[in-house]
Design an enzyme around this catalytic site. Structure first.
Site, PDB file in Angstrom:
ATOM      1  CD  GLU A  45      33.840  -5.244  43.670  1.00  0.00           C
ATOM      2  OE1 GLU A  45      34.160  -6.352  44.055  1.00  0.00           O
ATOM      3  OE2 GLU A  45      33.008  -5.048  42.766  1.00  0.00           O
ATOM      4  CG  ASP A  94      25.835  -7.943  38.823  1.00  0.00           C
ATOM      5  OD1 ASP A  94      26.760  -8.706  39.181  1.00  0.00           O
ATOM      6  OD2 ASP A  94      25.539  -7.739  37.632  1.00  0.00           O
ATOM      7  CG  ASP A 153      28.667  -5.198  41.379  1.00  0.00           C
ATOM      8  OD1 ASP A 153      29.720  -5.419  41.972  1.00  0.00           O
ATOM      9  OD2 ASP A 153      28.256  -5.871  40.418  1.00  0.00           O
TER      10      ASP A 153
END
Ligand code: ZN
Length: 374
Positions: free
Chosen positions: A278, A360, A194
């Site tokens: 992501e 996170d 992340d």
């Protein structure tokens, strides 16, 4: 395994070489703008747009008359600029197509290059040689490098070299074809990563990378200089001085960030067999003012690009999660998805199973699970 790789390093130029560099960059920019003008004119009058080859031929004709000053620089500079122009149009037409197909993206028409944005750059092909601490380029001759032993000297095939200027410093980026050992088939774990709002990067195994202190400091300085520039009267000597200092500060921030990202991406590509990231809709997020800073800071694009090529070197596959996958809102322990999660909330607290975890880290774990669970 054969790979193509770029090495960028700083040049140590004398005044004469600097002038030659500016001349090449100027010619490159001129050719690009001239070609763009020609393409636009053709397009408006409904003619076929001239290609890079057409334009180069035309330019060679003009060189014998009006543009005779172009003989002072390597013929590669305008030629490569026209190739870049073709690429810019290909990119533009591809984006137009994607937009028509329903993708929500901005389509920017190729723009004229302005001297306001700095001296610029130029690319050279042909006889390029690397020596210890030196590089030989067509027309510019042998140039000194600030750093020894960085550019590969043996067993490489040099494809091209791009010389660029930034805030008074000159750089060369050399693209080479080289042989590297195939990645060893070792067992490596998979991971989710992340790109944090709080941190530079959080890995699902618990490892995290903070934003370097130097970066935070450099950013503070950048902000201060931005204020100074806006206070000074435009056109004054003090304004110009402040603008130069600002450009330097920008370059420093970009540099520190890039180095920090390189450390993380090298480590990840070496130690993991697969990574899930992501797939952020960056242009959508930029509209959100809060996020704009952190996204720009993290340099998401750079991060992904680095990981993708290093992944090939070290045998690590990169996957992108669907951008609607709720990696932040979902509990990594029980799978419950929260309705909302404020950006300011640094800790994830699950009402269903009671999990309390760094926000996170929770997101990184969810990303990893995309590979392990399915
Ligand atoms: Zn839970």
């Amino acid at each position: 395994m054969e790979i193509v790789r770029a090495f960028k390093t700083e040049l140590d130029l004398n005044n004469q070489q600097r002038t030659a560099g500016m001349r090449h960059a100027g010619t490159s920019r001129f050719a690009y703008n001239w070609g763009l003008e020609r393409k636009i004119t053709a397009y408006r009058s409904g003619e076929r747009m001239p290609s890079a080859i057409d334009l180069h031929r035309e330019l060679n004709q003009l060189k014998q008359g009006e543009f005779c000053w172009m003989y002072e620089v390597s013929k590669c500079a305008p030629q490569e600029a026209l190739r870049d122009l073709d690429r810019a149009f290909q990119h533009f037409f591809r984006r137009v197509k994607e937009k028509k197909a329903g993708k929500s993206i901005k389509v920017g028409f190729p723009r004229f290059k302005s001297l306001m944005k700095g001296v610029g750059r130029f690319r050279l092909t042909g006889t390029l040689r690397i020596y210890d601490g030196q590089i030989q380029l067509p027309r510019l001759g042998v140039l000194r490098l600030k750093e020894k032993n960085y550019l590969p000297v043996t067993d490489v095939h040099i494809l091209n070299a791009t010389v660029s200027e930034r805030a008074g410093r000159w750089f060369v980026s050399v693209q080479v074809e080289m042989e590297i050992p195939d990645p060893e088939p070792v067992e490596k774990p998979v991971a989710g990563v992340d790109l944090g709002i709080n941190r530079l990067a959080q890995v699902s195994d618990g490892t995290y990378f903070e934003n370097p202190r130097a970066l935070i400091k450099a950013q503070a300085k950048l902000k201060r200089l931005q204020r100074v520039v806006s206070r000074r009267q435009k056109g004054s000597a003090n304004h110009q001085k402040a603008v130069r200092q600002l450009a330097k500060a920008h370059a420093r921030v970009a540099n520190i960030r890039k180095n920090a990202l390189h450390q993380v991406t090298t480590w990840l590509a070496r130690t993991k067999s697969a990574i899930v990231l992501e797939d952020l809709n960056v242009s959508g997020m930029m509209k959100n003012h809060h996020l704009a800073q952190s996204i720009a800071d993290v340099g998401l694009h750079q991060f992904r690009r680095q990981l993708q090529y290093k992944g090939q070197w070290y045998g690590c596959e990169i996957f992108l999660a669907d951008r609607f996958y709720p990696s932040s809102k979902q509990c990594s322990q029980c799978g419950t998805v929260k309705g909302s999660l404020g950006l300011g909330q640094r800790t994830y607290h699950c009402e269903n199973c009671g999990l309390v975890i760094d926000r996170d880290w929770n997101a990184a774990k969810n990303l990893e699970q995309l590979l392990t669970v399915s």
